[in-house]
Write a protein that holds these residues in place. Sequence first.
Motif, PDB file in Angstrom:
ATOM      1  N   ALA A 222      36.382  17.303  14.219  1.00 52.91           N
ATOM      2  CA  ALA A 222      35.153  17.151  15.007  1.00 52.91           C
ATOM      3  C   ALA A 222      35.304  16.031  16.038  1.00 52.91           C
ATOM      4  N   ARG A 223      35.968  14.954  15.654  1.00 49.53           N
ATOM      5  CA  ARG A 223      36.208  13.860  16.594  1.00 49.53           C
ATOM      6  C   ARG A 223      37.134  14.310  17.735  1.00 49.53           C
ATOM      7  N   LEU A 224      38.124  15.113  17.391  1.00 46.65           N
ATOM      8  CA  LEU A 224      39.030  15.643  18.404  1.00 46.65           C
ATOM      9  C   LEU A 224      38.282  16.588  19.341  1.00 46.65           C
ATOM     10  N   ALA A 225      37.396  17.405  18.791  1.00 45.49           N
ATOM     11  CA  ALA A 225      36.583  18.306  19.613  1.00 45.49           C
ATOM     12  C   ALA A 225      35.712  17.506  20.580  1.00 45.49           C
ATOM     13  N   LEU A 226      35.138  16.419  20.098  1.00 47.26           N
ATOM     14  CA  LEU A 226      34.300  15.576  20.950  1.00 47.26           C
ATOM     15  C   LEU A 226      35.128  14.950  22.072  1.00 47.26           C
ATOM     16  N   SER A 227      36.344  14.525  21.768  1.00 45.93           N
ATOM     17  CA  SER A 227      37.179  13.937  22.822  1.00 45.93           C
ATOM     18  C   SER A 227      37.530  14.986  23.876  1.00 45.93           C
ATOM     19  N   THR A 228      37.712  16.221  23.468  1.00 45.47           N
ATOM     20  CA  THR A 228      37.982  17.306  24.413  1.00 45.47           C
ATOM     21  C   THR A 228      36.789  17.513  25.336  1.00 45.47           C
ATOM     22  N   ILE A 229      35.600  17.472  24.761  1.00 44.53           N
ATOM     23  CA  ILE A 229      34.380  17.639  25.563  1.00 44.53           C
ATOM     24  C   ILE A 229      34.243  16.488  26.558  1.00 44.53           C
ATOM     25  N   HIS A 230      34.551  15.269  26.109  1.00 45.01           N
ATOM     26  CA  HIS A 230      34.462  14.114  27.009  1.00 45.01           C
ATOM     27  C   HIS A 230      35.419  14.249  28.190  1.00 45.01           C
ATOM     28  N   VAL A 231      36.634  14.715  27.936  1.00 49.09           N
ATOM     29  CA  VAL A 231      37.608  14.898  29.022  1.00 49.09           C
ATOM     30  C   VAL A 231      37.075  15.911  30.033  1.00 49.09           C
ATOM     31  N   GLU A 232      36.543  17.004  29.543  1.00 44.86           N
ATOM     32  CA  GLU A 232      36.027  18.037  30.434  1.00 44.86           C
ATOM     33  C   GLU A 232      34.814  17.528  31.218  1.00 44.86           C
ATOM     34  N   MET A 233      33.931  16.826  30.536  1.00 41.39           N
ATOM     35  CA  MET A 233      32.748  16.296  31.219  1.00 41.39           C
ATOM     36  C   MET A 233      33.124  15.243  32.269  1.00 41.39           C
ATOM     37  N   ASP A 234      34.103  14.403  31.962  1.00 44.00           N
ATOM     38  CA  ASP A 234      34.560  13.407  32.940  1.00 44.00           C
ATOM     39  C   ASP A 234      35.126  14.092  34.185  1.00 44.00           C
ATOM     40  N   PHE A 235      35.886  15.171  33.967  1.00 45.26           N
ATOM     41  CA  PHE A 235      36.439  15.912  35.098  1.00 45.26           C
ATOM     42  C   PHE A 235      35.315  16.509  35.947  1.00 45.26           C
ATOM     43  N   ILE A 236      34.348  17.133  35.306  1.00 41.81           N
ATOM     44  CA  ILE A 236      33.228  17.752  36.029  1.00 41.81           C
ATOM     45  C   ILE A 236      32.415  16.685  36.761  1.00 41.81           C
ATOM     46  N   TRP A 237      32.205  15.550  36.109  1.00 41.65           N
ATOM     47  CA  TRP A 237      31.467  14.460  36.741  1.00 41.65           C
ATOM     48  C   TRP A 237      32.199  13.971  37.991  1.00 41.65           C
ATOM     49  N   GLY A 238      33.512  13.783  37.893  1.00 41.53           N
ATOM     50  CA  GLY A 238      34.295  13.357  39.049  1.00 41.53           C
ATOM     51  C   GLY A 238      34.265  14.392  40.159  1.00 41.53           C
ATOM     52  N   LEU A 239      34.340  15.651  39.786  1.00 43.81           N
ATOM     53  CA  LEU A 239      34.288  16.735  40.765  1.00 43.81           C
ATOM     54  C   LEU A 239      32.932  16.773  41.462  1.00 43.81           C
ATOM     55  N   THR A 240      31.885  16.567  40.700  1.00 45.81           N
ATOM     56  CA  THR A 240      30.530  16.553  41.270  1.00 45.81           C
ATOM     57  C   THR A 240      30.358  15.392  42.241  1.00 45.81           C
ATOM     58  N   LYS A 241      30.852  14.225  41.867  1.00 47.68           N
ATOM     59  CA  LYS A 241      30.755  13.055  42.767  1.00 47.68           C
ATOM     60  C   LYS A 241      31.555  13.297  44.040  1.00 47.68           C
ATOM     61  N   ARG A 242      32.742  13.899  43.915  1.00 46.54           N
ATOM     62  CA  ARG A 242      33.576  14.185  45.079  1.00 46.54           C
ATOM     63  C   ARG A 242      32.885  15.189  45.999  1.00 46.54           C
ATOM     64  N   THR A 243      32.257  16.197  45.424  1.00 49.40           N
ATOM     65  CA  THR A 243      31.558  17.222  46.196  1.00 49.40           C
ATOM     66  C   THR A 243      30.352  16.616  46.900  1.00 49.40           C
ATOM     67  N   ALA A 244      29.625  15.745  46.199  1.00 49.78           N
ATOM     68  CA  ALA A 244      28.447  15.113  46.789  1.00 49.78           C
ATOM     69  C   ALA A 244      28.834  14.226  47.968  1.00 49.78           C
ATOM     70  N   ARG A 245      29.962  13.507  47.859  1.00 48.12           N
ATOM     71  CA  ARG A 245      30.424  12.640  48.951  1.00 48.12           C
ATOM     72  C   ARG A 245      30.846  13.468  50.168  1.00 48.12           C
ATOM     73  N   SER A 246      31.483  14.607  49.918  1.00 50.70           N
ATOM     74  CA  SER A 246      31.964  15.425  51.035  1.00 50.70           C
ATOM     75  C   SER A 246      30.810  16.109  51.782  1.00 50.70           C
ATOM     76  N   GLU A 247      29.674  16.274  51.111  1.00 53.32           N
ATOM     77  CA  GLU A 247      28.531  16.935  51.748  1.00 53.32           C
ATOM     78  C   GLU A 247      27.710  15.957  52.581  1.00 53.32           C
ATOM     79  N   GLU A 248      27.951  14.662  52.384  1.00 57.04           N
ATOM     80  CA  GLU A 248      27.160  13.666  53.139  1.00 57.04           C
ATOM     81  C   GLU A 248      27.569  13.534  54.551  1.00 57.04           C
TER      82      GLU A 248
END
Length: 166
Positions: free
Chosen positions: A140-166
């Motif tokens: 379960a801890r390993l599953a949570l770390s996998t989710i965190h990695v994916e969420m961090d990637f999506i968060w970074g992608l969202t921030k990058r997309t938001a900056r490019s639209e400005e």
Amino acid sequence: MDTASAIAVLTAMITPAVLISACGSMILSTSGRLGRVVDRVRALSDRLETLPGQSGDSELAHERQAIIFLQLDKLTSRARILQRSMVTFYLALAMFVATSVAIGVVAIVNRPRYNIVPVVIGLIGAVFLSYGSMLLIFEARLALSTIHVEMDFIWGLTKRTARSEE
């Protein structure tokens, strides 16, 4: 063997049924978790195959590919842990069934010195059940770390997309 003794033996033989039921529940839930891991691996494998054909930002494609490789690595570890925990739960199940049988055999043999046998077998089953549960905590801890990695990637992608639209 009188009626009261027979009822006491049958009652004692049924007692491990609660732990047998617990093992069954753990096996069922672990099997479901393993199935979800396998489905996720298949989905990521399909996604990995389509990445090279996508046009656009090659840096982003490389990042996505790295995230998928990392997730596949963690999913492999999760699958191994889940498989090990299922084997452990099956061993616990076998021990609890053996405990029930041993209670009956000891009652038939009617040798007080053998009374320890079902207790020892039951304790071994409890150790297996406990170990399998600990493995699920690690998974379960390993599953949570996998989710965190994916969420961090999506968060970074969202921030990058938001900056490019400005």
